[in-house]
Structures are given as structure tokens and as C-alpha cells.
Design an enzyme around this catalytic site. Structure first.
Site, PDB file in Angstrom:
ATOM      1  N   PRO A   1       0.689  -1.412  -0.090  1.00  0.00           N
ATOM      2  CA  PRO A   1      -0.003   0.065   0.014  1.00  0.00           C
ATOM      3  C   PRO A   1       0.803   1.240  -0.235  1.00  0.00           C
ATOM      4  O   PRO A   1       1.697   1.361   0.648  1.00  0.00           O
ATOM      5  CB  PRO A   1      -0.892  -0.048   1.266  1.00  0.00           C
ATOM      6  CG  PRO A   1      -0.595  -1.633   1.707  1.00  0.00           C
ATOM      7  CD  PRO A   1       0.839  -1.866   1.320  1.00  0.00           C
ATOM      8  N   GLU A   2       0.587   2.019  -1.011  1.00  0.00           N
ATOM      9  CA  GLU A   2       1.436   3.324  -1.140  1.00  0.00           C
ATOM     10  C   GLU A   2       0.342   4.431  -0.984  1.00  0.00           C
ATOM     11  O   GLU A   2      -0.957   4.159  -0.679  1.00  0.00           O
ATOM     12  CB  GLU A   2       2.222   3.475  -2.318  1.00  0.00           C
ATOM     13  CG  GLU A   2       3.177   2.369  -2.356  1.00  0.00           C
ATOM     14  CD  GLU A   2       3.959   2.574  -3.626  1.00  0.00           C
ATOM     15  OE1 GLU A   2       4.201   3.676  -4.246  1.00  0.00           O
ATOM     16  OE2 GLU A   2       4.360   1.318  -3.997  1.00  0.00           O
TER      17      GLU A   2
END
Length: 274
Positions: free
Chosen positions: A2-3
Site C-alpha cells: 500500500p502506497e
DNA sequence: CCCGGAACCTGAAGGC
DNA sequence: TGCCTTCAGGTTCCGG
């Protein structure tokens, strides 16, 4: 992994489900999620209402009515799900809310964190600027890169310089503006800083529109997947033809991280020969 | 301040 | 077939 686009997608899904609801219980099946001594602080949030669901960089923030907050970081394999616990095998915590919602923190590699903080100001302060806000101009970026000799790829990953970019989107961004990942950050010309700034915003914005990239272990809170990875031009595409010139996508190590790039579109600048 | 490297963690993949 | 090593990468900490 997750960014920013993945965390923003999660935030948008959680906001309508959780804002206004009261926390009824927090079950830490893996106490290390909350850090040493964290269990006590977690107990303090019970009974309080969620007033907002915020994102800062890759952090997800459940703001509570007493100005306290629960700050979640998913690191590599964390996922937040509004589903039945039985559907997931690596649940580290379950938060139950007064409106019947249940939020699961699933995290295979157990690198994610859940912290209760009295005031989020300190957290907000230590992170670099939000790339999608209007204040993030080419000049701001240039100022933050100037004087640094670290490879630009490493600078993009440094959350103190810019918040929210991770390995995938750093590669996509550098490909879009045709900058080699190994170029020293401070050597970018003003025009390149403008192109880099525009590329960062474009890549992140489009990834949000595609609900994030489900390369590995990312899911939306409803269990669905994003499609941003299908638009990737170089990231995780070793050997595939560059969409611009057909040259096979290459990979170099930058500070122990894999960096995918096109050797022809993103050449390392040759030293000027007299 | 600036930079590089180790550590954290677990499953997948590759070597022998 | 199975054991062993390496790799994946976000972040923090430590040393030079």
C-alpha cells in the site's frame, strides 16, 4: 504494497462506514501491532466516536472526538477489511463499532502498526509535503531536492522529503518524466523538477482513479482489488517492451531496492565531454 | 545534516 | 523430494 493511492482508496471506503460511529471494542489478537505498552493506550479509545478518517502520506488516521487518534500503517502486507474475520487468516486486530461495522487489520508479515496518539500534529510535521495538494509546486520539490546527492529514486522513497510514494509509483513517475533512477537528486534541472512534479501528481491521481494497484497483498475494505497495476509501464515488468520505444524494461538496484526503468528513455546523463 | 546499512517479518522462488 | 538461501520493500535505528 500500500502506497498513497492504495491508502487513499481505503480511506474513501472507510470514511462513510466509520465516521460518526463509536468504538465499542478493540481486540488485539497480536499485541505487538500496538507496540510495547500499546495495549493500555488502545483501551483508552473505547467509547469514543470517530469524527473523521484522514490520510497523511501512507498513514491512515481515525480521528476521535477527544482529539486523540488511531494511526494505522499497513507497511508491506497490511490490509483493512470490513468483512467477517473468518474470511482472513492473518488478523492482528478487530475494531468493533456502534453501528455494527467491524474493521479487521489483516497483515501476513506483521510489519504494520496501530498506534494511539494524543495529538497527530507531531506525526504530520515529520512527513514531507502531500504531493496531491496545491502547495506541492515544482519549486517546493526543487528546494527539497537541492544539495542532495542521493539517487532521485531514493529521494522519492524518503517520506521526509515527499510523503506517500513507494517503490512502484517511484518507478512509474521516473519513467513518465524520463529521469534515470540513479541521477543525484540535486542535479535535476528546474525544467526536470517541473516535469517530475507533474509526473508524480499524474501517476498518483490516475492510480487513485483505478482504486490502487493489487500487485501482491492489497485489497479494498470490501475484499475487491484495484486495477492500477494494469496501467503500469515499467514497474514489475522486467524484460517487457517499453511502451514508448520497445526496449526491454531493465532493473537496477538502488539502495537495495529494485528499480524498473527503460534504459533508452531514461538514460543516465553522460558527463559532458569538453 | 547527510548517507549507507542492518533489522524487523514471512512466504515465494530458486539452487543443489 | 527437501533443505537452504535469497528476495520482496516500508520504516526505524545506528554508525561513520
Amino acid at each position: 504494497m500500500p502506497e498513497l493511492p492504495e491508502v487513499e482508496t481505503i480511506r474513501r471506503a472507510l470514511e462513510p462506514a466509520l465516521v460518526g460511529a463509536r468504538i465499542e471494542s478493540v481486540a488485539l489478537s497480536d499485541p505487538s501491532l500496538a507496540g510495547p505498552g500499546g495495549a493500555g493506550a488502545v483501551a483508552d479509545v473505547i467509547g469514543h466516536r470517530v469524527t473523521a478518517v484522514l490520510r497523511r502520506g501512507k498513514h491512515l488516521i481515525l480521528l476521535l472526538e477527544n482529539s486523540r487518534a488511531i494511526v494505522l500503517h499497513l507497511r508491506m502486507t497490511g490490509a483493512l477489511l470490513l468483512q467477517e474475520p473468518e474470511q482472513h487468516s492473518r488478523v492482528r486486530a478487530v475494531l468493533s463499532f456502534s453501528n455494527g461495522q467491524r474493521l479487521l487489520f489483516n497483515d501476513m508479515r506483521r510489519l504494520g502498526t496501530l498506534r494511539v496518539v494524543d495529538d497527530i500534529a507531531a506525526l504530520l510535521k515529520q512527513l514531507g509535503p502531500e504531493p496531491l495538494e496545491v502547495e506541492f509546486t515544482a519549486q517546493v520539490l526543487a528546494d527539497r531536492l537541492s544539495g542532495r546527492r542521493v539517487p532521485i529514486k531514493a529521494a522519492l522513497l524518503d517520506q521526509h522529503i515527499i510523503a506517500g510514494i513507494g517503490n512502484m509509483y517511484a518507478d512509474e513517475t521516473l519513467f513518465q518524466c524520463r529521469v534515470n533512477p540513479l541521477v543525484p537528486s540535486g542535479e535535476l534541472l528546474p525544467a526536470q523538477c517541473q516535469q517530475l512534479r507533474d509526473a508524480i501528481r499524474d501517476v498518483l491521481q490516475r492510480a487513485i482513479e483505478n482504486h490502487g494497484a493489487s500487485i501482491n497483498t492489497y485489497w479494498l475494505p470490501n475484499g475487491g482489488t484495484g486495477s492500477a497495476h494494469r496501467t503500469f509501464q515499467v514497474a514489475h515488468r522486467l524484460g517487457a517492451p517499453c511502451p514508448r520505444c520497445g526496449t526491454p524494461v531493465a532493473r537496477v538496484m538502488v539502495r537495495k531496492r529494485g528499480a524498473y526503468f527503460c534504459p533508452k528513455c531514461q538514460p543516465f546523463p553522460q558527463p559532458a565531454v569538453r
